[in-house]
Design a protein around this motif. Sequence first.
Motif, PDB file in Angstrom:
ATOM      1  N   ILE A  26       0.847  -1.203   0.000  1.00 41.79           N
ATOM      2  CA  ILE A  26       0.000   0.000   0.000  1.00 41.79           C
ATOM      3  C   ILE A  26       0.880   1.251   0.000  1.00 41.79           C
ATOM      4  O   ILE A  26       0.640   2.222  -0.714  1.00 41.79           O
ATOM      5  CB  ILE A  26      -0.900   0.017   1.273  1.00 41.79           C
ATOM      6  N   ALA A  27       1.930   1.208   0.806  1.00 39.22           N
ATOM      7  CA  ALA A  27       2.840   2.353   0.911  1.00 39.22           C
ATOM      8  C   ALA A  27       3.606   2.559  -0.394  1.00 39.22           C
ATOM      9  O   ALA A  27       3.804   3.704  -0.831  1.00 39.22           O
ATOM     10  CB  ALA A  27       3.808   2.142   2.070  1.00 39.22           C
ATOM     11  N   ALA A  28       4.019   1.466  -1.022  1.00 40.87           N
ATOM     12  CA  ALA A  28       4.765   1.575  -2.276  1.00 40.87           C
ATOM     13  C   ALA A  28       3.896   2.222  -3.354  1.00 40.87           C
ATOM     14  O   ALA A  28       4.374   3.025  -4.167  1.00 40.87           O
ATOM     15  CB  ALA A  28       5.259   0.200  -2.720  1.00 40.87           C
ATOM     16  N   GLU A  29       2.600   1.893  -3.337  1.00 39.21           N
ATOM     17  CA  GLU A  29       1.667   2.522  -4.290  1.00 39.21           C
ATOM     18  C   GLU A  29       1.519   4.005  -4.004  1.00 39.21           C
ATOM     19  O   GLU A  29       1.496   4.823  -4.920  1.00 39.21           O
ATOM     20  CB  GLU A  29       0.275   1.883  -4.173  1.00 39.21           C
ATOM     21  N   LEU A  30       1.408   4.330  -2.721  1.00 35.31           N
ATOM     22  CA  LEU A  30       1.258   5.741  -2.346  1.00 35.31           C
ATOM     23  C   LEU A  30       2.481   6.544  -2.811  1.00 35.31           C
ATOM     24  O   LEU A  30       2.345   7.686  -3.264  1.00 35.31           O
ATOM     25  CB  LEU A  30       1.084   5.870  -0.825  1.00 35.31           C
ATOM     26  N   ALA A  31       3.641   5.939  -2.716  1.00 37.38           N
ATOM     27  CA  ALA A  31       4.872   6.647  -3.089  1.00 37.38           C
ATOM     28  C   ALA A  31       4.809   7.156  -4.525  1.00 37.38           C
ATOM     29  O   ALA A  31       5.379   8.205  -4.850  1.00 37.38           O
ATOM     30  CB  ALA A  31       6.082   5.733  -2.904  1.00 37.38           C
ATOM     31  N   LEU A  32       4.088   6.429  -5.379  1.00 40.41           N
ATOM     32  CA  LEU A  32       4.008   6.818  -6.786  1.00 40.41           C
ATOM     33  C   LEU A  32       3.203   8.102  -6.967  1.00 40.41           C
ATOM     34  O   LEU A  32       3.280   8.756  -8.001  1.00 40.41           O
ATOM     35  CB  LEU A  32       3.406   5.686  -7.625  1.00 40.41           C
TER      36      LEU A  32
END
Length: 153
Positions: A26-32
């Motif tokens: 979820i965090a990796a997606e938010l980073a985008l």
Amino acid sequence: MTSAMTMSEPRERLVETASEDETEAIAAELALELRGGDVVHLSGDLGAGKTRFAKGLARGLGLHPDDIRSPTFSFIDIHAAPEGRSLGFVHVDLYRIANAAELAELGLEELPGPAAIAAIEWPERLPPGMHPRVTVSLSDLGNDTRRIKIRMG
Ligand code: ADP
Ligand code: MG
């Protein structure tokens, strides 16, 4: 009539994850969705998953999650942008900050700069009135379940 200055509404998302890997994803997606200069506040009790979330942010920026450890005693870790990527990652953990003087010494107001994003664990230790573009609140619902609220201005 539309106003000359349109403010975008803050967006809020609520997710439940069932594993630390899911939280990281979820965090990796938010980073985008992040842009240079963004500050992300990571709130939640000890063990809620703030550092796991920070690892995911870093992964989304192209860094290796294994390189991300809470800077519990040094307070700040600065990770340069990986090769071929434009954003670095500043990881802050204020859990052990003792007082305002110690906090001031960190020079947080200069960070992250335009070419990085910052994630701050224990933002409750900051002086009041700081409003980051992104606030993430994690809570432990028992076992491996975490509720994650993401608010983005
Ligand atoms: P914090 O930085 O908030 O103190 P950490 O990220 O260091 O928390 O630790 C979270 C702990 O909870 C880790 O041991 C992790 O394995 C565990 N965990 C279990 N389920 C989850 C989940 N869904 N998301 C994140 N962490 C989880
Ligand atoms: Mg932590």
